[in-house]
Design a protein around this motif. Sequence first.
Motif, PDB file in Angstrom:
ATOM      1  N   LEU A  11       0.837  -1.199   0.000  1.00  0.00           N
ATOM      2  CA  LEU A  11       0.000   0.000   0.000  1.00  0.00           C
ATOM      3  C   LEU A  11       0.874   1.251   0.000  1.00  0.00           C
ATOM      4  O   LEU A  11       0.649   2.194  -0.770  1.00  0.00           O
ATOM      5  CB  LEU A  11      -0.902  -0.051   1.228  1.00  0.00           C
ATOM      6  N   ILE A  12       1.872   1.267   0.859  1.00  0.00           N
ATOM      7  CA  ILE A  12       2.761   2.424   0.941  1.00  0.00           C
ATOM      8  C   ILE A  12       3.575   2.580  -0.344  1.00  0.00           C
ATOM      9  O   ILE A  12       3.661   3.666  -0.921  1.00  0.00           O
ATOM     10  CB  ILE A  12       3.696   2.292   2.164  1.00  0.00           C
ATOM     11  N   ALA A  13       4.153   1.492  -0.805  1.00  0.00           N
ATOM     12  CA  ALA A  13       5.054   1.559  -1.953  1.00  0.00           C
ATOM     13  C   ALA A  13       4.323   1.832  -3.263  1.00  0.00           C
ATOM     14  O   ALA A  13       4.821   2.585  -4.109  1.00  0.00           O
ATOM     15  CB  ALA A  13       5.833   0.242  -2.061  1.00  0.00           C
ATOM     16  N   ARG A  14       3.143   1.251  -3.448  1.00  0.00           N
ATOM     17  CA  ARG A  14       2.456   1.351  -4.736  1.00  0.00           C
ATOM     18  C   ARG A  14       1.480   2.521  -4.822  1.00  0.00           C
ATOM     19  O   ARG A  14       1.264   3.068  -5.905  1.00  0.00           O
ATOM     20  CB  ARG A  14       1.704   0.056  -5.023  1.00  0.00           C
ATOM     21  N   VAL A  15       0.877   2.879  -3.677  1.00  0.00           N
ATOM     22  CA  VAL A  15      -0.174   3.895  -3.702  1.00  0.00           C
ATOM     23  C   VAL A  15       0.324   5.261  -3.260  1.00  0.00           C
ATOM     24  O   VAL A  15       0.072   6.274  -3.925  1.00  0.00           O
ATOM     25  CB  VAL A  15      -1.365   3.447  -2.817  1.00  0.00           C
ATOM     26  N   PHE A  16       1.059   5.313  -2.145  1.00  0.00           N
ATOM     27  CA  PHE A  16       1.409   6.613  -1.580  1.00  0.00           C
ATOM     28  C   PHE A  16       2.820   7.093  -1.912  1.00  0.00           C
ATOM     29  O   PHE A  16       3.029   8.300  -2.105  1.00  0.00           O
ATOM     30  CB  PHE A  16       1.184   6.606  -0.069  1.00  0.00           C
ATOM     31  N   ALA A  17       3.791   6.207  -1.997  1.00  0.00           N
ATOM     32  CA  ALA A  17       5.151   6.642  -2.329  1.00  0.00           C
ATOM     33  C   ALA A  17       5.223   7.393  -3.666  1.00  0.00           C
ATOM     34  O   ALA A  17       5.932   8.394  -3.775  1.00  0.00           O
ATOM     35  CB  ALA A  17       6.117   5.461  -2.318  1.00  0.00           C
ATOM     36  N   ALA A  24       9.609  13.416   1.968  1.00  0.00           N
ATOM     37  CA  ALA A  24       9.130  12.121   2.461  1.00  0.00           C
ATOM     38  C   ALA A  24      10.192  11.039   2.386  1.00  0.00           C
ATOM     39  O   ALA A  24      10.012   9.951   2.948  1.00  0.00           O
ATOM     40  CB  ALA A  24       7.899  11.687   1.671  1.00  0.00           C
ATOM     41  N   LEU A  25      11.277  11.288   1.654  1.00  0.00           N
ATOM     42  CA  LEU A  25      12.377  10.321   1.539  1.00  0.00           C
ATOM     43  C   LEU A  25      11.903   8.984   0.987  1.00  0.00           C
ATOM     44  O   LEU A  25      12.341   7.915   1.404  1.00  0.00           O
ATOM     45  CB  LEU A  25      13.065  10.124   2.895  1.00  0.00           C
ATOM     46  N   ALA A 105      -5.449   9.136  -6.061  1.00  0.00           N
ATOM     47  CA  ALA A 105      -5.452   9.976  -7.260  1.00  0.00           C
ATOM     48  C   ALA A 105      -6.009  11.357  -6.949  1.00  0.00           C
ATOM     49  O   ALA A 105      -5.467  12.377  -7.406  1.00  0.00           O
ATOM     50  CB  ALA A 105      -6.262   9.312  -8.364  1.00  0.00           C
ATOM     51  N   GLY A 106      -7.091  11.423  -6.172  1.00  0.00           N
ATOM     52  CA  GLY A 106      -7.631  12.715  -5.768  1.00  0.00           C
ATOM     53  C   GLY A 106      -6.662  13.480  -4.902  1.00  0.00           C
ATOM     54  O   GLY A 106      -6.492  14.701  -5.047  1.00  0.00           O
ATOM     55  N   LEU A 107      -6.004  12.780  -4.003  1.00  0.00           N
ATOM     56  CA  LEU A 107      -5.023  13.403  -3.124  1.00  0.00           C
ATOM     57  C   LEU A 107      -3.857  13.958  -3.939  1.00  0.00           C
ATOM     58  O   LEU A 107      -3.397  15.090  -3.711  1.00  0.00           O
ATOM     59  CB  LEU A 107      -4.525  12.369  -2.122  1.00  0.00           C
ATOM     60  N   ALA A 108      -3.377  13.184  -4.900  1.00  0.00           N
ATOM     61  CA  ALA A 108      -2.257  13.612  -5.734  1.00  0.00           C
ATOM     62  C   ALA A 108      -2.612  14.845  -6.557  1.00  0.00           C
ATOM     63  O   ALA A 108      -1.791  15.757  -6.722  1.00  0.00           O
ATOM     64  CB  ALA A 108      -1.833  12.467  -6.659  1.00  0.00           C
ATOM     65  N   GLU A 109      -3.837  14.877  -7.070  1.00  0.00           N
ATOM     66  CA  GLU A 109      -4.259  16.025  -7.884  1.00  0.00           C
ATOM     67  C   GLU A 109      -4.219  17.319  -7.076  1.00  0.00           C
ATOM     68  O   GLU A 109      -3.693  18.330  -7.534  1.00  0.00           O
ATOM     69  CB  GLU A 109      -5.676  15.775  -8.407  1.00  0.00           C
ATOM     70  N   ASP A 110      -4.761  17.284  -5.858  1.00  0.00           N
ATOM     71  CA  ASP A 110      -4.768  18.492  -5.046  1.00  0.00           C
ATOM     72  C   ASP A 110      -3.383  18.816  -4.490  1.00  0.00           C
ATOM     73  O   ASP A 110      -3.031  19.984  -4.328  1.00  0.00           O
ATOM     74  CB  ASP A 110      -5.770  18.356  -3.906  1.00  0.00           C
ATOM     75  N   ALA A 111      -2.603  17.799  -4.179  1.00  0.00           N
ATOM     76  CA  ALA A 111      -1.240  18.050  -3.703  1.00  0.00           C
ATOM     77  C   ALA A 111      -0.447  18.826  -4.750  1.00  0.00           C
ATOM     78  O   ALA A 111       0.325  19.731  -4.425  1.00  0.00           O
ATOM     79  CB  ALA A 111      -0.545  16.731  -3.375  1.00  0.00           C
ATOM     80  N   ALA A 112      -0.663  18.486  -6.020  1.00  0.00           N
ATOM     81  CA  ALA A 112       0.017  19.207  -7.102  1.00  0.00           C
ATOM     82  C   ALA A 112      -0.583  20.592  -7.298  1.00  0.00           C
ATOM     83  O   ALA A 112       0.149  21.586  -7.438  1.00  0.00           O
ATOM     84  CB  ALA A 112      -0.083  18.400  -8.392  1.00  0.00           C
ATOM     85  N   ALA A 116       1.374  21.236  -2.193  1.00  0.00           N
ATOM     86  CA  ALA A 116       1.404  20.709  -0.832  1.00  0.00           C
ATOM     87  C   ALA A 116       1.654  19.208  -0.899  1.00  0.00           C
ATOM     88  O   ALA A 116       0.721  18.405  -0.840  1.00  0.00           O
ATOM     89  CB  ALA A 116       0.083  20.996  -0.120  1.00  0.00           C
ATOM     90  N   PRO A 117       2.894  18.765  -1.026  1.00  0.00           N
ATOM     91  CA  PRO A 117       3.176  17.345  -1.226  1.00  0.00           C
ATOM     92  C   PRO A 117       2.973  16.509   0.031  1.00  0.00           C
ATOM     93  O   PRO A 117       3.113  16.988   1.161  1.00  0.00           O
ATOM     94  CB  PRO A 117       4.656  17.349  -1.630  1.00  0.00           C
ATOM     95  N   LEU A 118       2.651  15.244  -0.186  1.00  0.00           N
ATOM     96  CA  LEU A 118       2.633  14.270   0.897  1.00  0.00           C
ATOM     97  C   LEU A 118       4.068  14.059   1.382  1.00  0.00           C
ATOM     98  O   LEU A 118       4.979  13.837   0.584  1.00  0.00           O
ATOM     99  CB  LEU A 118       2.052  12.952   0.385  1.00  0.00           C
ATOM    100  N   ILE A 119       4.265  14.115   2.720  1.00  0.00           N
ATOM    101  CA  ILE A 119       5.618  13.931   3.241  1.00  0.00           C
ATOM    102  C   ILE A 119       5.703  12.808   4.277  1.00  0.00           C
ATOM    103  O   ILE A 119       6.776  12.570   4.839  1.00  0.00           O
ATOM    104  CB  ILE A 119       6.192  15.235   3.842  1.00  0.00           C
ATOM    105  N   GLY A 120       4.596  12.112   4.524  1.00  0.00           N
ATOM    106  CA  GLY A 120       4.648  10.999   5.468  1.00  0.00           C
ATOM    107  C   GLY A 120       3.270  10.681   6.002  1.00  0.00           C
ATOM    108  O   GLY A 120       2.269  11.261   5.586  1.00  0.00           O
TER     109      GLY A 120
END
Length: 317
Positions: A11-17, A24-25, A105-112, A116-120
């Motif tokens: 889940l972490i590697a395929r969806v959120f990383a 987020a390293l 996908a929704g999260l990624a769209e708004d982060a861009a 405001a990137p996901l960092i953890g």
Amino acid sequence: MMPSRYTEDELIARVFAPIAGPAALGLKDDAALIEPSPEATVATVDMLVAGVHFFADDPPGAIARKALRVNLSDLAAKGAAPIGFLLSLALPADWTNDWLKAFAAGLAEDAATFAAPLIGGDTTATPGPLTISITALGRTSRFAPRTGARAGDAIYVSGTIGDAALALALRRDAKLAARLSPLARAHLLDRYLLPRPRLDLVSLLRHHASAAMDVSDGLAGDLAKLCAASGVGAVVEAPTVPLSDAAREAIALAPSLFETALTGGDDYEILFTAGPGFAPPDAVTRIGEILAGPAAPQFRSAAKKPLIFKKLSFSHF
């Protein structure tokens, strides 16, 4: 039979990383790395629970975007530009890979969109409803507190007030919803599903706001909180509160909804005060004035008579 689902590592590697930012390293560590800055760091956190803050059958991408946007709204109200966010996600037993991909996908769209990137973050299972907690981080050269309002300051709000609260009323009252025009209904429902964080006002708030907060629980109640924090009172001319055409249409059908508009939550507009000489832009409306206090804010009708509300705002308790 339940289809195969990602393990937590998958889940972490395929969806959120893939949607995480550099801090987020690669989501391969237990913490994010944020570089120092001359500006102050601002942190805020909001938790959203299915059945309380959104409907469980709302589109997963919209749920994700709302969860991020309500936090970005808090940053905007403090005059802070976002630098990233941490996500904690408690998934109920019926989650699927497809749901999670749409959420991400929704999260990624708004982060861009909002830089405001996901960092953890963290993921877990829960026997209860879907629960989302986001901690957003931002930076500002000047923090706009709730505590700075002074007698003589004018009171302003951005955008329009009450759309989301009226949308919630529509979702609970199909007969009322059916009486609205399709355009008005669509406008209100969209405002509930996808709030607009007012990051465009960050510079204005840094330079002009004496006090500020976002309207998350209802204009009347949130103004009361701001007044209490600043030790002042306030008077608001209710007819000057900006309403959308859709809200006016709904209120014309059911006049009691005017109170709902002023006391309902989920607007995520900015409520702020500013001293004499401030010239508001088109997206901002003056609705009242700060009085020497402390005292509860007064809302007055067109005839200058006090309006008494059943409750000032949404409350969880």
